[in-house]
Design a protein around this motif. Structure first.
Motif, mmCIF file in Angstrom:
data_model
loop_
_atom_site.group_PDB
_atom_site.id
_atom_site.type_symbol
_atom_site.label_atom_id
_atom_site.label_comp_id
_atom_site.label_asym_id
_atom_site.label_seq_id
_atom_site.Cartn_x
_atom_site.Cartn_y
_atom_site.Cartn_z
ATOM 1 N N THR A 1 -2.636 12.918 7.801
ATOM 2 C CA THR A 1 -3.313 14.174 7.810
ATOM 3 C C THR A 1 -1.405 14.781 6.603
ATOM 4 O OG1 THR A 1 -3.394 13.871 10.596
ATOM 5 C CG2 THR A 1 -2.626 15.859 9.681
ATOM 6 N N ILE A 2 -0.644 14.038 6.837
ATOM 7 C CA ILE A 2 0.031 14.716 5.751
ATOM 8 C C ILE A 2 -0.589 14.140 4.068
ATOM 9 C CG2 ILE A 2 2.594 14.142 4.301
ATOM 10 C CD1 ILE A 2 3.264 13.643 7.164
ATOM 11 N N GLU A 3 -1.091 13.374 3.815
ATOM 12 C CA GLU A 3 -1.788 12.879 2.982
ATOM 13 C C GLU A 3 -2.863 13.631 2.226
ATOM 14 O OE1 GLU A 3 -0.647 10.003 0.125
ATOM 15 O OE2 GLU A 3 1.372 10.206 2.252
ATOM 16 N N SER B 1 0.942 -0.991 0.252
ATOM 17 C CA SER B 1 -0.279 0.036 -0.078
ATOM 18 C C SER B 1 0.267 1.406 -0.499
ATOM 19 C CB SER B 1 -0.994 0.010 1.283
ATOM 20 O OG SER B 1 -0.012 0.100 2.246
ATOM 21 N N HIS B 2 0.199 2.061 -0.435
ATOM 22 C CA HIS B 2 1.070 3.763 -0.603
ATOM 23 C C HIS B 2 2.050 4.222 1.168
ATOM 24 C CE1 HIS B 2 2.301 8.013 -1.046
ATOM 25 N NE2 HIS B 2 1.241 7.827 0.500
ATOM 26 N N HIS B 3 2.574 4.272 1.369
ATOM 27 C CA HIS B 3 3.685 4.625 1.934
ATOM 28 C C HIS B 3 4.306 5.824 1.569
ATOM 29 C CE1 HIS B 3 6.209 1.040 0.475
ATOM 30 N NE2 HIS B 3 6.907 1.959 0.446
ATOM 31 N N ASP B 4 5.464 5.964 2.632
ATOM 32 C CA ASP B 4 6.507 7.424 2.940
ATOM 33 C C ASP B 4 7.726 6.889 3.524
ATOM 34 O OD1 ASP B 4 4.595 9.389 1.173
ATOM 35 O OD2 ASP B 4 4.004 9.555 2.735
ATOM 36 N N HIS B 5 8.692 7.771 3.081
ATOM 37 C CA HIS B 5 10.668 6.980 3.921
ATOM 38 C C HIS B 5 10.589 8.371 4.351
ATOM 39 C CE1 HIS B 5 9.209 4.617 -0.605
ATOM 40 N NE2 HIS B 5 9.731 3.750 0.692
ATOM 41 N N LEU B 6 11.524 7.582 6.160
ATOM 42 C CA LEU B 6 12.193 8.751 6.605
ATOM 43 C C LEU B 6 14.096 7.434 6.130
ATOM 44 C CD1 LEU B 6 10.539 8.711 9.810
ATOM 45 C CD2 LEU B 6 11.041 10.582 8.333
ATOM 46 N N VAL B 7 14.930 8.326 5.769
ATOM 47 C CA VAL B 7 15.422 8.209 5.434
ATOM 48 C C VAL B 7 17.339 8.532 6.253
ATOM 49 C CG1 VAL B 7 17.500 7.674 3.560
ATOM 50 C CG2 VAL B 7 14.798 7.607 3.048
ATOM 51 N N CYS B 8 17.577 7.806 6.988
ATOM 52 C CA CYS B 8 18.914 8.390 7.956
ATOM 53 C C CYS B 8 19.765 8.324 6.624
ATOM 54 C CB CYS B 8 19.322 7.172 8.888
ATOM 55 S SG CYS B 8 20.566 7.995 9.575
ATOM 56 N N LEU B 9 20.436 9.980 7.225
ATOM 57 C CA LEU B 9 22.122 9.447 5.933
ATOM 58 C C LEU B 9 23.007 9.139 6.732
ATOM 59 C CD1 LEU B 9 20.712 13.524 5.265
ATOM 60 C CD2 LEU B 9 20.905 12.075 3.811
ATOM 61 N N THR B 10 22.424 9.238 8.001
ATOM 62 C CA THR B 10 24.335 8.911 8.417
ATOM 63 C C THR B 10 24.580 6.906 8.645
ATOM 64 O OG1 THR B 10 23.518 9.933 10.267
ATOM 65 C CG2 THR B 10 24.989 8.003 11.182
ATOM 66 N N LEU C 1 -3.729 15.684 -8.236
ATOM 67 C CA LEU C 1 -2.963 15.064 -7.532
ATOM 68 C C LEU C 1 -3.287 13.588 -8.096
ATOM 69 C CD1 LEU C 1 0.181 14.985 -6.203
ATOM 70 C CD2 LEU C 1 -0.850 14.275 -3.840
ATOM 71 N N THR C 2 -2.310 12.451 -9.255
ATOM 72 C CA THR C 2 -1.753 11.693 -9.693
ATOM 73 C C THR C 2 -2.031 10.441 -8.902
ATOM 74 O OG1 THR C 2 -0.927 12.226 -11.295
ATOM 75 C CG2 THR C 2 -3.174 12.838 -11.509
ATOM 76 N N ASN C 3 -0.319 11.158 -8.110
ATOM 77 C CA ASN C 3 0.560 10.454 -8.219
ATOM 78 C C ASN C 3 2.086 11.089 -6.985
ATOM 79 O OD1 ASN C 3 2.070 8.257 -7.286
ATOM 80 N ND2 ASN C 3 3.122 8.069 -9.088
ATOM 81 N N HIS C 4 2.323 10.486 -5.830
ATOM 82 C CA HIS C 4 3.704 11.602 -5.093
ATOM 83 C C HIS C 4 4.230 10.642 -4.481
ATOM 84 C CE1 HIS C 4 0.246 10.697 -2.050
ATOM 85 N NE2 HIS C 4 1.933 10.739 -0.990
ATOM 86 N N SER C 5 5.534 10.868 -4.042
ATOM 87 C CA SER C 5 6.364 10.459 -3.499
ATOM 88 C C SER C 5 6.949 11.189 -2.416
ATOM 89 C CB SER C 5 7.516 9.285 -4.082
ATOM 90 O OG SER C 5 8.048 10.393 -4.733
#
Length: 153
Positions: free
Chosen positions: A106-108, A86-95, A122-126
């Protein structure tokens, strides 16, 4: 759950041993957000004889067929995950390079609202959010053996 054979056929791909082996690796929940090199190493650890060039080629075919999704996180490295999620977003650690998937209604809603305010449907996003582990020195993902996840900027 769809069998690997059926999933490959449905995507219009010929069923081959390397494709099945790579798809099985990708279906393991522990093997999400992995690079082609990491898939290759996993296959080697399993005693499979699949070349690195084959892994790259198959992952590109899977991406084209919609079986996996390619992400280009900071540092210029491509990683792959199964597309059937399912649609989800990502947190990425730069370290340490750790990737955390999250969902936030809420973000969506806010993204749709912003698009609408600017006359866009809006048709798509990441969404990728970058940061550093709060306690980088003690982060369990920031060990020397986690170097393959480390992102260089």
């Amino acid at each position: 759950m769809t069998t690997p054979d059926a999933q490959l056929k449905q995507a219009g791909l010929k069923v081959t041993s390397p494709r099945i082996k790579i798809l099985e690796v990708m279906k393991n929940p522990a093997h999400q957000h992995v690079s082609a090199e990491e898939v290759y190493k996993i296959l080697l650890e399993q005693g499979e004889e699949v070349g690195l060039a084959t892994v790259y080629r198959v992952l590109n075919q899977f991406d084209d067929a919609g079986i996996v999704t390619r992400h280009h996180f900071e540092g210029g490295r491509s990683v792959f995950e199964l597309s059937a999620k399912s649609h989800h977003d990502h947190l990425v650690c730069l370290t340490c390079g750790r990737v955390i998937e999250f969902e936030d209604d809420t973000i969506e809603r806010r993204q749709i609202q912003v698009a609408t305010e600017h006359g866009l449907k809006l048709t798509n996003h990441s969404l990728y959010l970058y940061g550093e582990c709060k306690y980088a020195a003690t982060c369990e993902h920031n060990r020397e053996d986690a170097d393959h996840h480390r992102i260089e900027i």
